[in-house]
Enzyme design. Sequence first.
Site, PDB file in Angstrom:
ATOM      1  CE1 TYR A  59      -7.601   4.408  39.117  1.00  0.00           C
ATOM      2  CE2 TYR A  59      -9.682   4.998  37.767  1.00  0.00           C
ATOM      3  CZ  TYR A  59      -8.495   5.474  38.853  1.00  0.00           C
ATOM      4  OH  TYR A  59      -8.637   6.806  39.153  1.00  0.00           O
ATOM      5  CG  HIS A 112     -11.139  14.130  34.048  1.00  0.00           C
ATOM      6  ND1 HIS A 112     -11.967  14.312  34.710  1.00  0.00           N
ATOM      7  CD2 HIS A 112     -10.425  15.184  33.466  1.00  0.00           C
ATOM      8  CE1 HIS A 112     -11.770  15.700  35.011  1.00  0.00           C
ATOM      9  NE2 HIS A 112     -10.759  16.056  34.326  1.00  0.00           N
TER      10      HIS A 112
HETATM   11  C1  BV8 Z   1      -4.468  19.281  36.548  1.00  0.00           C
HETATM   12  C2  BV8 Z   1     -10.598  10.522  36.253  1.00  0.00           C
HETATM   13  C3  BV8 Z   1      -2.447  20.552  36.016  1.00  0.00           C
HETATM   14  C4  BV8 Z   1      -9.941   9.398  37.595  1.00  0.00           C
HETATM   15  C5  BV8 Z   1     -10.802  12.685  37.542  1.00  0.00           C
HETATM   16  C6  BV8 Z   1      -4.792  21.674  45.025  1.00  0.00           C
HETATM   17  C7  BV8 Z   1      -4.404  20.773  45.430  1.00  0.00           C
HETATM   18  C8  BV8 Z   1      -3.785  19.524  44.352  1.00  0.00           C
HETATM   19  C9  BV8 Z   1      -4.602  19.675  43.173  1.00  0.00           C
HETATM   20  C10 BV8 Z   1      -5.160  20.816  42.758  1.00  0.00           C
HETATM   21  C11 BV8 Z   1      -5.455  21.759  43.948  1.00  0.00           C
HETATM   22  N1  BV8 Z   1      -6.248  22.836  43.266  1.00  0.00           N
HETATM   23  C12 BV8 Z   1      -6.476  22.438  41.894  1.00  0.00           C
HETATM   24  C13 BV8 Z   1      -6.082  21.349  41.670  1.00  0.00           C
HETATM   25  C14 BV8 Z   1      -5.836  20.549  40.334  1.00  0.00           C
HETATM   26  C15 BV8 Z   1      -6.785  19.343  40.433  1.00  0.00           C
HETATM   27  C16 BV8 Z   1      -8.199  19.739  41.236  1.00  0.00           C
HETATM   28  O1  BV8 Z   1      -8.666  20.553  40.616  1.00  0.00           O
HETATM   29  N2  BV8 Z   1      -8.278  19.343  42.432  1.00  0.00           N
HETATM   30  C17 BV8 Z   1      -9.429  19.433  43.223  1.00  0.00           C
HETATM   31  C18 BV8 Z   1      -9.947  18.232  44.011  1.00  0.00           C
HETATM   32  C19 BV8 Z   1      -9.358  20.862  43.974  1.00  0.00           C
HETATM   33  N3  BV8 Z   1      -7.010  19.172  39.085  1.00  0.00           N
HETATM   34  C20 BV8 Z   1      -6.223  18.269  38.493  1.00  0.00           C
HETATM   35  O2  BV8 Z   1      -5.274  17.700  38.959  1.00  0.00           O
HETATM   36  C21 BV8 Z   1      -6.579  17.810  37.055  1.00  0.00           C
HETATM   37  N4  BV8 Z   1      -5.125  18.398  36.378  1.00  0.00           N
HETATM   38  O3  BV8 Z   1      -4.828  20.329  36.911  1.00  0.00           O
HETATM   39  O4  BV8 Z   1      -3.299  19.157  35.974  1.00  0.00           O
HETATM   40  C22 BV8 Z   1      -1.324  20.123  35.170  1.00  0.00           C
HETATM   41  C23 BV8 Z   1      -0.645  21.285  34.514  1.00  0.00           C
HETATM   42  C24 BV8 Z   1       0.310  21.303  33.600  1.00  0.00           C
HETATM   43  C25 BV8 Z   1       0.866  19.908  33.490  1.00  0.00           C
HETATM   44  C26 BV8 Z   1       0.302  18.624  34.199  1.00  0.00           C
HETATM   45  C27 BV8 Z   1      -0.823  18.879  34.944  1.00  0.00           C
HETATM   46  C28 BV8 Z   1      -6.819  16.704  36.587  1.00  0.00           C
HETATM   47  C29 BV8 Z   1      -8.370  16.387  37.096  1.00  0.00           C
HETATM   48  C30 BV8 Z   1      -8.781  15.014  36.804  1.00  0.00           C
HETATM   49  C31 BV8 Z   1      -8.683  14.171  37.999  1.00  0.00           C
HETATM   50  N5  BV8 Z   1      -9.534  12.826  37.450  1.00  0.00           N
HETATM   51  N6  BV8 Z   1     -11.445  11.678  37.045  1.00  0.00           N
HETATM   52  C32 BV8 Z   1     -11.184   8.817  37.956  1.00  0.00           C
HETATM   53  O5  BV8 Z   1     -12.344   8.951  37.570  1.00  0.00           O
HETATM   54  O6  BV8 Z   1     -11.021   7.888  38.725  1.00  0.00           O
HETATM   55  S1  BV8 Z   1     -11.593  13.637  38.618  1.00  0.00           S
HETATM   56  C33 BV8 Z   1     -12.956  13.079  39.023  1.00  0.00           C
HETATM   57  O7  BV8 Z   1     -13.511  13.728  39.997  1.00  0.00           O
HETATM   58  C34 BV8 Z   1     -14.106  13.038  37.540  1.00  0.00           C
HETATM   59  O8  BV8 Z   1     -13.558  13.043  36.580  1.00  0.00           O
HETATM   60  C35 BV8 Z   1     -14.603  14.541  37.996  1.00  0.00           C
HETATM   61  O9  BV8 Z   1     -13.827  15.336  37.143  1.00  0.00           O
HETATM   62  C36 BV8 Z   1     -14.324  14.626  39.477  1.00  0.00           C
HETATM   63  C37 BV8 Z   1     -15.526  14.459  40.289  1.00  0.00           C
HETATM   64  O10 BV8 Z   1     -16.502  15.559  39.877  1.00  0.00           O
HETATM   65  P1  BV8 Z   1     -17.868  15.361  39.304  1.00  0.00           P
HETATM   66  O11 BV8 Z   1     -17.968  14.591  38.250  1.00  0.00           O
HETATM   67  O12 BV8 Z   1     -18.607  16.482  39.290  1.00  0.00           O
HETATM   68  O13 BV8 Z   1     -18.590  14.342  40.394  1.00  0.00           O
HETATM   69  P2  BV8 Z   1     -19.114  14.769  42.004  1.00  0.00           P
HETATM   70  O14 BV8 Z   1     -19.297  13.335  42.628  1.00  0.00           O
HETATM   71  O15 BV8 Z   1     -18.113  15.836  42.320  1.00  0.00           O
HETATM   72  O16 BV8 Z   1     -20.406  15.698  41.769  1.00  0.00           O
HETATM   73  C38 BV8 Z   1     -21.472  14.969  41.078  1.00  0.00           C
HETATM   74  C39 BV8 Z   1     -22.429  16.080  40.943  1.00  0.00           C
HETATM   75  O17 BV8 Z   1     -23.725  15.403  40.361  1.00  0.00           O
HETATM   76  C40 BV8 Z   1     -23.031  16.683  42.030  1.00  0.00           C
HETATM   77  O18 BV8 Z   1     -23.128  17.933  41.719  1.00  0.00           O
HETATM   78  C41 BV8 Z   1     -24.455  16.039  42.417  1.00  0.00           C
HETATM   79  O19 BV8 Z   1     -25.252  17.154  42.894  1.00  0.00           O
HETATM   80  C42 BV8 Z   1     -24.941  15.863  40.863  1.00  0.00           C
HETATM   81  N7  BV8 Z   1     -25.866  14.721  40.945  1.00  0.00           N
HETATM   82  C43 BV8 Z   1     -25.953  13.532  41.759  1.00  0.00           C
HETATM   83  N8  BV8 Z   1     -27.046  12.787  41.171  1.00  0.00           N
HETATM   84  C44 BV8 Z   1     -27.467  13.462  40.246  1.00  0.00           C
HETATM   85  C45 BV8 Z   1     -26.898  14.618  40.028  1.00  0.00           C
HETATM   86  N9  BV8 Z   1     -27.130  15.465  38.915  1.00  0.00           N
HETATM   87  C46 BV8 Z   1     -28.167  15.213  38.203  1.00  0.00           C
HETATM   88  N10 BV8 Z   1     -28.895  14.184  38.261  1.00  0.00           N
HETATM   89  C47 BV8 Z   1     -28.582  13.398  39.435  1.00  0.00           C
HETATM   90  N11 BV8 Z   1     -29.323  12.188  39.288  1.00  0.00           N
END
Ligand code: BV8
Length: 236
Positions: A59, A112
């Site tokens: 971080y 987040h």
């Molecule tokens: C919760 C902060 C419940 C940290 C982030 C199975 C196992 C374990 C967990 C889970 C599971 N199933 C579901 C879960 C829950 C889990 C989850 O969803 N996991 C995923 C992996 C399956 N979620 C959580 O844990 C969340 N909490 O569920 O809590 C709970 C309930 C009760 C009590 C307590 C708890 C918390 C999730 C938050 C995690 N923290 N970020 C940090 O930044 O270091 S997540 C982090 O990754 C980001 O914040 C963001 O959300 C995610 C990445 O996503 P994107 O932003 O979309 O980025 P990505 O690279 O993926 O995509 C980029 C996109 O942009 C692409 O589509 C690309 O095409 C496009 N792009 C690229 N360039 C361009 C563009 N578009 C336009 N123009 C461009 N130039």
Amino acid sequence: MTIMTGSRNIVILTGAGVSAESGIDTFRDAGGLWEKHRVEDVATPEAFARDPELVLRFYDMRRKAIQTKQPNAAHEALARLDREWDGDLLIVTQNVDDLHERAGARNVLHMHGTHLNAWCTACDVRSRWTGTLIERPPCPDCGEPALRPDVVWFGEMPYEMERIYTALRSADLFVSIGTSGAVYPAAGFVRDARNLGVETLELNLEPSQGSHWFDEARHGPASQIVPSWVDELLGG
Ligand code: BV8
């Protein structure tokens, strides 16, 4: 097909793709590249308990990097929409950078958390923090060396969920910008919106994992498709 005519209240969700052209790696780019760890492996409370130095260095590196980046045309366009739109507008961002704010947007909700805050695990106070945490500095409030990044890790509850759902319930339009639709609960907002009868639009480089849920999808770089969408909405 323009679905935005008559939209009054808008909820916008942004992800890493809106900051990509500012030079901030998206998770898809950075995934697995950072010191051979997947982001999901270092962005968790378990990782912080197991190896706090590894997580704090991760971080510290990103907090330092974002302070050298500038908002791009997509951030500027959304800030203009925030200023000029005469209905309600809420920008819910998954990003932990401050580029929306530095472009001038005011109605920004960091579901987040944010790189530029430190959160004291001793007294629970959050303080603005632009330096490093690896040296375990004292909390500005209680003096304890108990600061962690004020970022929501996997397995932790995102911030202000009730405020987000309240905004979705009174929205006419939900727009998802620059997110892969991989992470919940953010990835589920489009379905929540549809169930509420809200129009949905995706603006992304390529179809996201949830693209099929959207009424309309436009693909291309955010710095191009977001300004043109805002121009359309504000009448050029
Ligand atoms: C919760 C902060 C419940 C940290 C982030 C199975 C196992 C374990 C967990 C889970 C599971 N199933 C579901 C879960 C829950 C889990 C989850 O969803 N996991 C995923 C992996 C399956 N979620 C959580 O844990 C969340 N909490 O569920 O809590 C709970 C309930 C009760 C009590 C307590 C708890 C918390 C999730 C938050 C995690 N923290 N970020 C940090 O930044 O270091 S997540 C982090 O990754 C980001 O914040 C963001 O959300 C995610 C990445 O996503 P994107 O932003 O979309 O980025 P990505 O690279 O993926 O995509 C980029 C996109 O942009 C692409 O589509 C690309 O095409 C496009 N792009 C690229 N360039 C361009 C563009 N578009 C336009 N123009 C461009 N130039």
